[in-house]
Design a protein around this motif. Structure first.
Motif, short mmCIF file in Angstrom:
data_model
loop_
_atom_site.label_atom_id
_atom_site.label_comp_id
_atom_site.label_asym_id
_atom_site.label_seq_id
_atom_site.Cartn_x
_atom_site.Cartn_y
_atom_site.Cartn_z
N THR A 118 -1.33 33.72 30.90
CA THR A 118 -0.96 33.25 32.24
C THR A 118 -1.91 32.16 32.71
N LEU A 119 -3.21 32.39 32.54
CA LEU A 119 -4.21 31.42 32.96
C LEU A 119 -4.00 30.08 32.26
N THR A 120 -3.77 30.12 30.95
CA THR A 120 -3.58 28.90 30.17
C THR A 120 -2.29 28.19 30.57
N PHE A 121 -1.23 28.96 30.79
CA PHE A 121 0.06 28.37 31.19
C PHE A 121 -0.06 27.67 32.53
N VAL A 122 -0.69 28.32 33.50
CA VAL A 122 -0.85 27.72 34.83
C VAL A 122 -1.74 26.48 34.76
N ALA A 123 -2.81 26.54 33.96
CA ALA A 123 -3.66 25.37 33.78
C ALA A 123 -2.87 24.20 33.21
N THR A 253 5.80 33.64 22.34
CA THR A 253 5.80 34.68 23.37
C THR A 253 5.77 34.01 24.74
N LEU A 254 6.46 34.63 25.68
CA LEU A 254 6.44 34.12 27.05
C LEU A 254 5.38 34.87 27.84
N PRO A 255 4.51 34.14 28.57
CA PRO A 255 3.47 34.83 29.36
C PRO A 255 4.09 35.64 30.49
N THR A 256 3.59 36.84 30.70
CA THR A 256 4.06 37.68 31.80
C THR A 256 3.17 37.43 32.99
#
Length: 579
Positions: A118-123, A253-256
């Motif tokens: 999640t952290l990496t996706f948002v970044a 994989t999709l981040p939850t």
């Protein structure tokens, strides 16, 4: 009707805007392939041990570090504009990930990995959004002294964090003073076989570059250490190893998203996005200048974001530009983004066929690699240069280092940003001002403060304000002008402002200039402008003041203003009466 060739050019132009790297592959030259293959393999040989070591630093299974080295390389090769930049895990982002996630989950757990995704996706989303709105120039606001101080602080924190792995006991404290005290208190618990393996790894890391400079030092060190552990079964004597690494490529994989922690993670992700981009830009700009081409800041921002999103979708963690791997790419002769694809393919082959030997890699050897990596981050040369050239920037650099060491990585980022803003405000709110004069043998007008033999024309004060006159420095401008006039002997009758260096004037600035002109008029001093005359006339016409009364003396250049002053002072010849 457009020709096929024109349609092809249009498609390529659109492709170049969306994916600059992909467009470059369309025009790929065969002559570059041999160089890119060699460079890609060399990059992979460095990325493999670094990826494993940085995964340990960030609190992940070693395989996660290798995943973070794989698909992000492909994403950046497609979307980036730098031909040499290699992306992957780096010390700063790994330290930030650990600092952000440790309060919420145990390192290595499924929850920790989910929060990391999640952290990496948002970044990544933040980076892409910033690139779209043109925030690539943000890299310019974090000056080299601030980034140097930040990286020095990260290096100290990393080195201290590895001492426990080298000595064989866990260090629970954070910061710099408390871990040092804890190390002293626990020194009697040192596990000697672990210390021996770590010391041997240090010896190899120091000796191999001298004995075999062409051999990848970190890779060879970990391979030798793994061989020793496997041969003598040192794991049975208590020497920790990284354990089994699952073979195969990472699956999608999709981040939850954890909405309960999302507000906190967004702040952490913004810090990671900022540091990742700024660090990558420093590296990319350096190698672009060395190889004589330009990069696009905003597209780089978006490319780093795309690489982070791909990393989060393929079980990786946050990445950035990697100095050592980029340097290896350049040194090995890498010419295009194809080197990144070759490196990714090499890492993929290792994940499929060569994961079994990785289980014997000892943790103290990884700690030694990380300590050496931390040492390489310390930039003493820049510190010495700052001390000689700018004491104020030297202390800013030291403050950034102390901020990271004493308050942690994330708060250190905030301190670095605050320092950057304060420095920017100081530069623009208190710009330099100069009283000008003439110097014999030199053309033009020069600062009397820098030239001891500069001469002022009696009765004339030439003044230069090296900034726009706007709301946050207008008062400073007024006081500087009054101080310059008070210091002039004799008191001038003309005050001439060099308008060339005044790039803009806002409403507050115009009001202050008008009030200053009236105040000088009461003192018997005429306010005169020199330069930007056409620009001022266009502004008056645009605002409907073309036919309004204008008693402002305005000359096209400083020299023209000085000539007008001398002409005014020149005594007129008496008229002769006819005989």
């Amino acid at each position: 009707m457009a020709s096929p060739a024109a349609d092809r050019r249009t498609v390529l132009a659109r492709l170049a805007r969306l994916a600059p790297g992909l467009a470059s592959f369309v025009h790929y030259r065969r002559d570059d392939l041999r160089h890119d293959i060699v460079a890609g393999v060399c990059v992979a040989s460095v990325a493999l041990p670094v990826g494993v070591a940085y995964a340990e630093l960030a609190g992940f299974n070693p395989a996660i570090g290798l995943y973070s080295c794989l698909w992000p390389l492909v994403a950046y090769a497609l979307f980036g504009t730098s031909r040499q930049l290699i992306v992957g895990p780096d010390a700063a982002t790994c330290a930030l990930i650990a600092a952000a996630l440790t309060p919420f989950a145990a390192p290595g757990s499924d929850a920790y990995l989910a929060l990391s995704a999640t952290l990496t996706f948002v970044a990544g989303l933040i980076c892409i959004a910033a690139g779209w709105v043109g925030l690539g120039a943000c890299a310019d606001f974090l000056s080299r002294p601030i980034l140097t101080g930040f990286m020095n602080g990260i290096a100290i924190s990393i080195a201290l964090g590895q001492v426990g792995k080298l000595l064989g006991f866990k260090i629970a404290s954070t910061g710099i003073i408390r871990p040092f005290i804890e190390i002293v208190e626990k020194i009697g618990q040192t596990h000697w076989p672990t210390l021996a393996v770590g010391s041997g790894a240090f010896a190899l890391l120091i000796a191999l570059p001298k004995l075999a400079p062409r051999v990848p030092t970190a890779l060879a060190t970990l391979a030798i250490a793994a061989g020793v552990v496997g041969l003598f079964s040192l794991d049975s004597y208590g020497v920790r190893t990284i354990g089994a690494v699952p073979p195969g490529l990472p699956w999608l994989t999709l981040p939850t998203l954890s909405f309960t922690k999302l507000d906190t993670l967004v702040v952490d992700a913004a810090g990671i996005a900022l540091i990742s981009f700024c660090s990558a830009m420093l590296t990319a700009r350096s190698f672009a200048a060395r190889n004589h081409y330009e990069i696009d800041d905003d597209r780089e921002f978006a490319a780093i974001g795309a690489a982070n999103i791909v990393s989060s979708l393929t079980q990786g963690f946050a990445i950035s530009g990697a100095d050592s791997r980029t340097a290896m790419n350049d040194m090995a002769g890498g010419r295009t983004q194809m080197a990144s694809l070759v490196a990714a393919a090499s890492i993929g082959l290792v994940l499929v066929f060569l994961t079994k030997p990785l289980q014997y890699v000892p943790t103290p050897a990884l700690g030694a690699v990380l300590v050496m990596a931390a040492v390489s981050l310390v930039d003493l040369a820049t510190l010495r240069t700052l001390w000689r050239e700018s004491r104020s920037e030297f202390f800013i650099c030291i403050s950034a280092t102390l901020g990271v060491v004493l308050f942690g990585s994330l708060r250190g980022i905030l301190l670095a940003v605050v320092l950057a803003l304060f420095r920017f405000i100081r530069l623009v709110a208190r710009p330099s001002c100069e009283v000008l004069g003439t110097v014999e043998g030199m053309k033009g007008f020069h600062s009397i403060a820098r030239h001891a033999d500069a001469r002022q024309t009696p009765g004339l004060c030439l003044f230069r304000f090296n900034a726009p006159i706007v709301f946050f420095n207008a008062r400073h401008f007024r006081l500087s002008v009054l101080n310059a006039i008070d210091a002039s002997v004799p008191t001038p009758t003309w005050f001439v402002l060099d308008a060339i260096t005044v790039t803009s004037v806002d409403v507050t600035g115009r009001r202050v200039v008008e009030e200053l002109r009236e105040e000088l008029g009461r003192r018997g001093v005429t306010f005169v402008l020199a330069g930007r005359r056409t620009q001022r006339l266009e502004w008056r016409e645009k605002h409907g003041l073309r036919h309004a009364a204008d008693n402002q003396l305005h000359y096209p250049t400083l020299r023209a203003a000085v000539q007008a002053f001398h002409a005014m002072r020149k005594p007129k010849k008496p008229s002769q009466s006819p005989t």
